[in-house]
Motif scaffolding. Structure first.
Motif, short mmCIF file in Angstrom:
data_model
loop_
_atom_site.label_atom_id
_atom_site.label_comp_id
_atom_site.label_asym_id
_atom_site.label_seq_id
_atom_site.Cartn_x
_atom_site.Cartn_y
_atom_site.Cartn_z
N MET A 1 10.58 -8.50 6.81
CA MET A 1 9.19 -8.34 7.19
C MET A 1 8.72 -6.93 6.83
N LYS A 2 7.45 -6.81 6.44
CA LYS A 2 6.91 -5.52 6.03
C LYS A 2 6.20 -4.84 7.19
N TYR A 3 6.35 -3.50 7.21
CA TYR A 3 5.73 -2.68 8.24
C TYR A 3 5.06 -1.48 7.58
N MET A 4 3.91 -1.08 8.13
CA MET A 4 3.27 0.16 7.71
C MET A 4 3.67 1.24 8.70
N LEU A 5 4.28 2.29 8.17
CA LEU A 5 4.69 3.43 8.99
C LEU A 5 3.65 4.53 8.78
N LEU A 6 2.89 4.82 9.82
CA LEU A 6 1.88 5.87 9.77
C LEU A 6 2.50 7.16 10.29
N VAL A 7 2.55 8.16 9.45
CA VAL A 7 3.17 9.44 9.79
C VAL A 7 2.09 10.34 10.41
N CYS A 8 2.21 10.58 11.71
CA CYS A 8 1.18 11.31 12.44
C CYS A 8 1.62 12.76 12.66
N GLY A 9 0.92 13.68 12.02
CA GLY A 9 1.21 15.09 12.19
C GLY A 9 0.46 15.67 13.37
N ASP A 10 0.82 16.87 13.74
CA ASP A 10 0.19 17.57 14.86
C ASP A 10 -0.08 19.00 14.39
N ASP A 11 -1.37 19.36 14.31
CA ASP A 11 -1.68 20.68 13.75
C ASP A 11 -1.39 21.83 14.71
N THR A 12 -0.94 21.49 15.93
CA THR A 12 -0.55 22.55 16.86
C THR A 12 0.96 22.75 16.91
N ALA A 13 1.69 21.88 16.20
CA ALA A 13 3.16 21.95 16.25
C ALA A 13 3.68 22.95 15.22
N ASP A 14 4.82 23.52 15.55
CA ASP A 14 5.49 24.45 14.64
C ASP A 14 6.44 23.65 13.75
N ALA A 15 6.10 23.56 12.46
CA ALA A 15 6.90 22.76 11.53
C ALA A 15 7.91 23.60 10.76
N SER A 16 8.07 24.85 11.13
CA SER A 16 8.96 25.74 10.37
C SER A 16 10.42 25.29 10.43
N GLY A 17 10.82 24.65 11.54
CA GLY A 17 12.21 24.22 11.66
C GLY A 17 12.44 22.78 11.30
N MET A 18 11.40 22.08 10.81
CA MET A 18 11.53 20.66 10.49
C MET A 18 12.39 20.47 9.24
N ALA A 19 13.26 19.48 9.26
CA ALA A 19 14.09 19.16 8.10
C ALA A 19 13.22 18.65 6.96
N PRO A 20 13.65 18.81 5.71
CA PRO A 20 12.87 18.30 4.58
C PRO A 20 12.83 16.78 4.58
N VAL A 21 11.76 16.22 4.03
CA VAL A 21 11.56 14.77 4.02
C VAL A 21 12.34 14.10 2.90
N GLU A 22 12.65 14.81 1.83
CA GLU A 22 13.26 14.19 0.65
C GLU A 22 14.56 13.44 0.94
N PRO A 23 15.48 13.96 1.77
CA PRO A 23 16.70 13.20 2.06
C PRO A 23 16.41 11.88 2.76
N TRP A 24 15.40 11.86 3.64
CA TRP A 24 15.02 10.60 4.29
C TRP A 24 14.49 9.59 3.27
N VAL A 25 13.66 10.06 2.34
CA VAL A 25 13.13 9.20 1.29
C VAL A 25 14.27 8.63 0.45
N GLU A 26 15.24 9.47 0.11
CA GLU A 26 16.39 9.01 -0.69
C GLU A 26 17.20 7.96 0.05
N GLU A 27 17.48 8.22 1.33
CA GLU A 27 18.29 7.28 2.11
C GLU A 27 17.58 5.94 2.31
N MET A 28 16.32 6.00 2.73
CA MET A 28 15.60 4.77 3.03
C MET A 28 15.16 4.02 1.77
N GLY A 29 15.01 4.76 0.68
CA GLY A 29 14.56 4.13 -0.55
C GLY A 29 15.70 3.70 -1.45
#
Length: 248
Positions: A1-29
């Motif tokens: 079954m297909k799902y739409m995953l909406l990625v919701c950001g928060d402009d008040t959050a500190d993203a400096s320590g967030m892991a890069p997205v590319e490994p997730w894209v590689e694993e899931m794709g």
């Protein structure tokens, strides 16, 4: 079954320590085949909101609603169930600073069935040597490599000419037997890979009996599917594998 995953950001959050997205894209794709497609979106400041009231188009620069959370991107997932979709969403790096909204697709159509019926139409058109019936399966801007023309052709007019030339070589009904048909369907595009055996009497007194490899691209056009790309390859010499050999 297909799902739409909406990625919701928060402009008040500190993203400096967030892991890069590319490994997730590689694993899931590439590795798991769960992620079919996705992309980042520009910031809400670049959005345009459109409303129509009493026939008047009202355009507003900016997002639909002022909020600290916004849609930063999307991913199209294909999962066995919601639990697998949740597991995939939880691994997304943005989930650590924002939120992931998962929405199942509303299914009231059968795209795979529609495309298989389209392929059946090609079989019937060939049997009846009906060019108009065959052409109804193609989009006006179709790109085709046709064995009769021996080169790529752009547009329905070029394809019709090649089909007419080929049908003129047939002395009777042609049989089109699909030996193998593999189909992958997304929301508005699809691809198939087929092994097709063609048999027919020819006007020169000989008989056609060959196996072709056909790669086809489809696009949803309105409420129906049409062929937008097709490449057909046939043996160039008698010492190529026969249709019987191709079955295995």
């Amino acid at each position: 079954m297909k799902y739409m995953l909406l990625v919701c950001g928060d402009d008040t959050a500190d993203a400096s320590g967030m892991a890069p997205v590319e490994p997730w894209v590689e694993e899931m794709g590439a590795e798991r085949g769960v992620r079919l497609h996705g992309h980042r979106l520009r910031l809400p400041a670049d959005a345009v909101t459109v409303r129509v009231r009493d026939g008047e188009v009202l355009r507003t620069d900016g997002p639909f609603a002022e909020t600290k959370e916004y849609i930063a991107g999307f991913d199209l997932l294909e999962c066995a169930d919601m639990e697998e979709a949740v597991e995939a969403a939880a691994k997304h790096p943005v989930a650590t600073i924002g939120a992931m909204e998962i929405r199942p697709f509303w299914y009231d159509e059968d795209p795979e069935g529609d495309i298989r019926r389209l392929d059946s139409e090609l079989t019937k058109a060939l049997r009846e040597r009906d060019v108009d019936r065959a052409m109804a399966c193609y989009a006006p801007d179709v790109e085709v490599f046709h064995p009769e023309a021996g080169r790529e052709g752009s547009g329905a007019d070029a394809l019709r000419k090649a089909e007419e030339q080929w049908f003129a070589t047939l002395a009777g009904p042609a049989e089109r037997e699909v030996l193998d048909f593999r189909l992958r369907v997304d929301e508005s595009v699809a691809f198939s890979h087929a092994l097709v055996r063609l048999r027919a009497p020819l006007v020169d007194g000989t008989a056609l009996d060959t196996t072709a490899r056909v790669t086809t691209g489809y696009r949803a056009v309105g409420d129906s599917w049409r062929i937008v790309h097709q490449h057909t390859s046939v043996p160039a010499a008698a010492d190529h594998p026969s249709a019987g050999d191709a079955r295995s």
